[in-house]
Design a protein around this motif. Structure first.
Motif, mmCIF file in Angstrom:
data_model
loop_
_atom_site.group_PDB
_atom_site.id
_atom_site.type_symbol
_atom_site.label_atom_id
_atom_site.label_comp_id
_atom_site.label_asym_id
_atom_site.label_seq_id
_atom_site.Cartn_x
_atom_site.Cartn_y
_atom_site.Cartn_z
ATOM 1 N N LEU A 140 56.250 24.016 -80.084
ATOM 2 C CA LEU A 140 57.285 24.751 -79.359
ATOM 3 C C LEU A 140 56.799 26.130 -78.930
ATOM 4 C CD1 LEU A 140 60.551 23.813 -81.275
ATOM 5 C CD2 LEU A 140 59.938 23.222 -78.935
ATOM 6 N N SER A 141 55.988 26.761 -79.757
ATOM 7 C CA SER A 141 55.469 28.079 -79.378
ATOM 8 C C SER A 141 54.659 27.992 -78.093
ATOM 9 C CB SER A 141 54.642 28.694 -80.501
ATOM 10 O OG SER A 141 53.396 28.058 -80.629
ATOM 11 N N THR A 142 53.899 26.915 -77.938
ATOM 12 C CA THR A 142 53.128 26.771 -76.700
ATOM 13 C C THR A 142 54.049 26.565 -75.506
ATOM 14 O OG1 THR A 142 52.812 24.391 -76.990
ATOM 15 C CG2 THR A 142 51.111 25.822 -77.870
ATOM 16 N N LEU A 143 55.138 25.842 -75.689
ATOM 17 C CA LEU A 143 56.057 25.622 -74.571
ATOM 18 C C LEU A 143 56.749 26.907 -74.133
ATOM 19 C CD1 LEU A 143 57.733 22.235 -75.555
ATOM 20 C CD2 LEU A 143 55.993 22.641 -73.812
ATOM 21 N N PHE A 144 56.999 27.811 -75.067
ATOM 22 C CA PHE A 144 57.674 29.057 -74.731
ATOM 23 C C PHE A 144 56.731 30.140 -74.221
ATOM 24 C CE2 PHE A 144 61.061 27.301 -77.384
ATOM 25 C CZ PHE A 144 62.158 27.568 -76.580
ATOM 26 N N TYR A 145 55.467 30.114 -74.650
ATOM 27 C CA TYR A 145 54.593 31.252 -74.353
ATOM 28 C C TYR A 145 53.293 30.941 -73.615
ATOM 29 C CZ TYR A 145 57.705 33.895 -77.319
ATOM 30 O OH TYR A 145 58.804 34.499 -77.837
ATOM 31 N N VAL A 147 49.250 40.956 -84.119
ATOM 32 C CA VAL A 147 50.394 41.323 -84.936
ATOM 33 C C VAL A 147 51.237 40.079 -85.186
ATOM 34 C CG1 VAL A 147 52.486 42.746 -85.044
ATOM 35 C CG2 VAL A 147 50.392 43.682 -84.044
ATOM 36 N N PHE A 148 51.563 39.370 -84.109
ATOM 37 C CA PHE A 148 52.306 38.118 -84.208
ATOM 38 C C PHE A 148 52.083 37.340 -82.924
ATOM 39 C CE2 PHE A 148 56.085 35.443 -83.822
ATOM 40 C CZ PHE A 148 56.085 34.833 -85.072
ATOM 41 N N GLY A 149 51.415 36.216 -83.010
ATOM 42 C CA GLY A 149 51.165 35.422 -81.820
ATOM 43 C C GLY A 149 49.985 34.493 -82.008
ATOM 44 N N SER A 150 49.466 34.006 -80.915
ATOM 45 C CA SER A 150 48.381 33.039 -80.909
ATOM 46 C C SER A 150 47.060 33.713 -80.570
ATOM 47 C CB SER A 150 48.661 31.946 -79.880
ATOM 48 O OG SER A 150 47.503 31.189 -79.639
ATOM 49 N N GLY A 151 46.073 33.463 -81.405
ATOM 50 C CA GLY A 151 44.742 33.987 -81.166
ATOM 51 C C GLY A 151 43.783 32.891 -80.738
ATOM 52 N N GLY A 152 44.266 31.930 -79.958
ATOM 53 C CA GLY A 152 43.413 30.857 -79.470
ATOM 54 C C GLY A 152 44.121 29.518 -79.355
ATOM 55 N N GLY A 160 45.517 29.321 -75.752
ATOM 56 C CA GLY A 160 45.493 30.628 -75.115
ATOM 57 C C GLY A 160 45.817 31.733 -76.092
ATOM 58 N N TYR A 161 46.028 32.902 -75.535
ATOM 59 C CA TYR A 161 46.331 34.090 -76.323
ATOM 60 C C TYR A 161 47.668 34.632 -75.833
ATOM 61 C CZ TYR A 161 41.408 33.649 -77.378
ATOM 62 O OH TYR A 161 40.185 33.164 -77.772
ATOM 63 N N TYR A 162 48.628 34.675 -76.716
ATOM 64 C CA TYR A 162 49.939 35.194 -76.353
ATOM 65 C C TYR A 162 50.604 35.745 -77.602
ATOM 66 C CZ TYR A 162 50.801 30.353 -77.739
ATOM 67 O OH TYR A 162 50.785 29.146 -78.388
ATOM 68 N N GLY A 163 51.428 36.753 -77.394
ATOM 69 C CA GLY A 163 52.124 37.384 -78.502
ATOM 70 C C GLY A 163 51.815 38.869 -78.570
ATOM 71 N N TRP A 164 52.241 39.491 -79.675
ATOM 72 C CA TRP A 164 52.022 40.915 -79.879
ATOM 73 C C TRP A 164 50.650 41.160 -80.483
ATOM 74 C CZ3 TRP A 164 54.838 44.348 -77.599
ATOM 75 C CH2 TRP A 164 56.165 44.070 -77.284
ATOM 76 N N PHE A 165 49.913 42.062 -79.874
ATOM 77 C CA PHE A 165 48.593 42.460 -80.339
ATOM 78 C C PHE A 165 48.560 43.982 -80.417
ATOM 79 C CE2 PHE A 165 47.965 38.278 -78.668
ATOM 80 C CZ PHE A 165 46.942 37.721 -79.410
ATOM 81 N N SER A 166 47.536 44.504 -81.068
ATOM 82 C CA SER A 166 47.383 45.944 -81.189
ATOM 83 C C SER A 166 45.904 46.306 -81.135
ATOM 84 C CB SER A 166 47.980 46.416 -82.514
ATOM 85 O OG SER A 166 47.799 47.795 -82.674
ATOM 86 N N GLU A 167 45.608 47.405 -80.463
ATOM 87 C CA GLU A 167 44.253 47.962 -80.412
ATOM 88 C C GLU A 167 44.350 49.457 -80.651
ATOM 89 O OE1 GLU A 167 41.112 47.091 -78.035
ATOM 90 O OE2 GLU A 167 41.724 45.086 -77.488
ATOM 91 N N ARG A 168 43.324 50.005 -81.238
ATOM 92 C CA ARG A 168 43.324 51.428 -81.581
ATOM 93 C C ARG A 168 43.545 52.303 -80.341
ATOM 94 N NH1 ARG A 168 38.621 53.430 -85.182
ATOM 95 N NH2 ARG A 168 39.865 52.197 -86.591
ATOM 96 N N PHE A 191 51.940 43.217 -75.421
ATOM 97 C CA PHE A 191 52.204 41.782 -75.406
ATOM 98 C C PHE A 191 51.179 41.150 -74.479
ATOM 99 C CE2 PHE A 191 54.285 37.762 -75.176
ATOM 100 C CZ PHE A 191 55.013 37.685 -76.363
ATOM 101 N N ALA A 192 50.598 40.040 -74.917
ATOM 102 C CA ALA A 192 49.531 39.400 -74.147
ATOM 103 C C ALA A 192 49.927 38.009 -73.683
ATOM 104 C CB ALA A 192 48.273 39.306 -74.998
#
Length: 167
Positions: free
Chosen positions: A51-56, A99-104, A107-115, A121-122
């Motif tokens: 379902l996460s893939t279908l939404f994001y 932070v919360f999401g898919s790292g592969g 694809g890559y989607y969700g919340w990420f953070s970089e210094r 959101f990606a």
């Protein structure tokens, strides 16, 4: 303008292997009649992942003049062009933290953070195809598509075109 999102080789391998392992575990679990709870938990995990893939899952990125759209399987995410403060080419680094999401996983989607960039959101398939969209509110999106330079140029023309001479 519309441009398709391509998945990285890593993402395709991770997604394929994960699906194969999950399918194998499910088939094995269904053959064990005494593990009803384990089977239900596995089915729930697989359902949430799918379902996460279908939404994001980003399929393509388009811009029609009024909106920047991220096309996903169930519906498109629409960002008004009038809300875009800046657009530039940008690549996630190895310092990127999910932070919360898919790292592969498809694809890559969700919340990420970089210094250097902070939280964003990606929606992208390959890090080499990315660009950064910053909204007037400060919210940031890292998007990716086949022709990121053309998409950035197109979005810059649209955002520059809405400015009046006094701005």
């Amino acid at each position: 303008m519309k441009s398709k999102v391509d998945l990285s080789v890593y993402s395709m391998i991770i997604s394929s292997l994960s699906l194969a392992v999950l399918a194998g575990v499910l088939v094995y679990s269904f053959k064990q009649p005494d593990n009803v709870v384990a089977v239900n938990v596995l089915v729930a995990i697989v359902a949430v992942l799918c379902l996460s893939t279908l939404f994001y899952l980003p399929l393509s990125i388009s811009s029609d003049g009024d909106f920047l759209q991220i096309h996903r399987p169930l519906r498109a995410k629409r960002i008004p062009v009038s809300e875009i403060a800046s657009v530039r080419l940008w690549q996630p680094t190895m310092g990127e933290r999910r932070v919360f999401g898919s790292g592969g996983w498809f694809g890559y989607y969700g919340w990420f953070s970089e210094r250097d960039l902070g939280k964003y959101f990606a929606y992208y398939g390959k890090s080499s195809d990315c660009f950064l969209v910053t909204l007037r509110s400060g919210r940031k999106y890292v998007l990716g598509c086949r022709n990121p330079r053309q998409m950035v140029d197109h979005l810059r023309l649209m955002t520059d075109g809405r400015k009046t001479p006094g701005q």
